[in-house]
Design an enzyme around this catalytic site. Structure first.
Site, PDB file in Angstrom:
ATOM      1  CG  HIS A   1      -1.861  -1.057   1.392  1.00  0.00           C
ATOM      2  ND1 HIS A   1      -1.778  -2.019   2.367  1.00  0.00           N
ATOM      3  CD2 HIS A   1      -2.978  -1.348   0.669  1.00  0.00           C
ATOM      4  CE1 HIS A   1      -2.790  -2.853   2.251  1.00  0.00           C
ATOM      5  NE2 HIS A   1      -3.521  -2.478   1.229  1.00  0.00           N
TER       6      HIS A   1
ATOM      7  N   GLY B   1      -2.894  -2.479  -6.952  1.00  0.00           N
ATOM      8  CA  GLY B   1      -1.705  -3.324  -6.950  1.00  0.00           C
ATOM      9  C   GLY B   1      -1.863  -4.504  -7.911  1.00  0.00           C
ATOM     10  CD  GLN B   2      -0.121  -7.333 -12.324  1.00  0.00           C
ATOM     11  OE1 GLN B   2      -0.793  -6.353 -12.693  1.00  0.00           O
ATOM     12  NE2 GLN B   2      -0.195  -8.514 -12.913  1.00  0.00           N
TER      13      GLN B   2
ATOM     14  CG  ASP C   1      -5.612  -7.820  -5.067  1.00  0.00           C
ATOM     15  OD1 ASP C   1      -5.989  -8.916  -4.639  1.00  0.00           O
ATOM     16  OD2 ASP C   1      -5.071  -6.967  -4.339  1.00  0.00           O
TER      17      ASP C   1
ATOM     18  CD  GLN D   1      -9.278  -5.120  -6.308  1.00  0.00           C
ATOM     19  OE1 GLN D   1     -10.069  -5.586  -5.516  1.00  0.00           O
ATOM     20  NE2 GLN D   1      -8.231  -4.410  -5.921  1.00  0.00           N
TER      21      GLN D   1
ATOM     22  CB  VAL E   1       5.584  -4.615  -2.363  1.00  0.00           C
ATOM     23  CG1 VAL E   1       6.752  -4.485  -1.396  1.00  0.00           C
ATOM     24  CG2 VAL E   1       5.452  -3.339  -3.197  1.00  0.00           C
TER      25      VAL E   1
ATOM     26  CB  SER F   1      -1.478 -10.313   1.603  1.00  0.00           C
ATOM     27  OG  SER F   1      -2.799 -10.481   2.084  1.00  0.00           O
TER      28      SER F   1
HETATM   29  O1  PAF Z   1      -7.909  -4.171  -3.085  1.00  0.00           O
HETATM   30  C1  PAF Z   1      -8.578  -3.808  -2.092  1.00  0.00           C
HETATM   31  O2  PAF Z   1      -8.049  -3.575  -1.004  1.00  0.00           O
HETATM   32  C2  PAF Z   1     -10.085  -3.664  -2.222  1.00  0.00           C
HETATM   33  O3  PAF Z   1     -10.606  -4.623  -3.070  1.00  0.00           O
HETATM   34  C3  PAF Z   1     -10.522  -2.257  -2.647  1.00  0.00           C
HETATM   35  C4  PAF Z   1     -10.016  -1.919  -4.043  1.00  0.00           C
HETATM   36  C5  PAF Z   1     -10.010  -1.222  -1.657  1.00  0.00           C
HETATM   37  C6  PAF Z   1     -12.050  -2.162  -2.681  1.00  0.00           C
HETATM   38  O4  PAF Z   1     -12.599  -2.417  -1.433  1.00  0.00           O
END
Ligand code: PAF
Length: 289
Positions: free
Chosen positions: A37, A149-150, A152, A155, A178, A187
């Site tokens: 993050h 982030g890659q 996910d 996502q 990372v 994570s």
């Molecule tokens: O990747 C995450 O932490 C979550 O899926 C997100 C994008 C903040 C949505 O709740």
């Protein structure tokens, strides 16, 4: 850095910098911040003038009540870390601010992007929860650029589809995964890996690096690469929930690594479900692991 709880406060806080021509970046998170993050916040710092970090554990995307209940939370710690990494505003709304009584709208992306891989195992509802909350966060913050982030990867793909389909006026940046020095992808769930499970969690990274090594040695066949990756996981006594080589844009399975291919893996280590991925390239240059 200021912490804001309501959309009204958030919009008021952004109004003046915007009038002065400031650009805004959003880093959406569910908290319990780690270096992954923080790398997104630092990247945002370099890309916009005003950095908003959102902190909201979104119940709509959890398919297991136990996972939601066990999700680590520590707002004071998150606020300190976000400020240090360069955030200007921490948007940490209560549940009712995001989902007020009577809330009834869902943003759903249909088809393979939400139904394959994570969707097949957690249910497409997981992604409907993600796309709904991300749409809301983008409407609340109205950023120029948003960071994901890659790790996910699916996502990120789903969010790109969302933005394209709904003409959302935002640039999407996806930053590299990372990792811990031994390769474990960072994570928020890693804090729940105890004892031998921390060692066994390396199975996901081993699967990726094994496939990359086999590819570099000349194996292009997807089934052979997947088999080698599974064997590497077996050595740590871990069975993947899925381990698949897919097209990185459509998530359709591939027969061979003839072009860039996403190797995606998920596994349960004790109580903790982890995911990881790498982009395999036929010319031997792989990214992500
Ligand atoms: O990747 C995450 O932490 C979550 O899926 C997100 C994008 C903040 C949505 O709740």
């Amino acid at each position: 850095m200021r912490t804001l709880r309501t959309v009204a406060e958030l919009r008021a806080a952004l109004a003046e910098p915007r009038r002065g021509g400031a650009t805004v970046a959003l880093v959406p998170t569910m908290g319990y911040l780690h270096d992954g993050h923080l790398s997104l916040i630092r990247a945002a710092r370099g890309a916009a003038d005003e950095i908003v970090v959102s902190l909201f554990v979104n119940p709509a995307q959890f398919n297991e009540a136990a996972d939601l209940a066990a999700y680590p939370r520590d707002e004071a710690r998150d606020a300190a870390l976000a400020a240090e990494a360069g955030a200007d505003l921490l948007f940490a709304p209560a549940l009712e601010e995001v989902y007020p009584p009577g809330f009834a709208t869902q943003v759903r992306i249909a088809g393979p992007l939400t139904e394959r891989l994570e969707g097949a195992h957690r249910g497409a509802e997981h992604f409907h929860g993600v796309t709904t909350v991300v749409t809301k966060l983008l409407n609340m913050v109205a950023p120029d650029v948003v960071f994901f982030g890659q790790k996910d990867a699916q996502q990120a793909l789903v969010i790109r589809r969302l933005a394209a389909d709904l003409d959302l006026p935002v640039r999407i940046e996806v930053a590299p995964t990372v990792r811990e020095p031994d390769g474990l992808a960072l994570s928020s769930r890693n804090v729940r890996l105890h004892g031998d499970d921390r060692r066994r969690a390396l199975a996901l990274h081993r699967a990726l690096t094994t496939a990359q090594a086999q590819l570099a040695a000349g194996t292009r066949d997807a089934a052979a690469l997947a088999a080698a990756a599974r064997r590497a996981m077996d050595d740590l006594d871990v069975k993947p929930e899925y381990l698949e080589l897919v097209d990185p844009q459509t998530l359709a399975p591939v027969a061979a690594v003839d072009q860039e291919t996403l190797l995606a893996v998920a596994a349960r280590i004790g109580e903790v479900r982890l995911i990881d991925n790498a982009v395999l390239s036929p010319n031997g240059r792989s990214a992500g692991s």
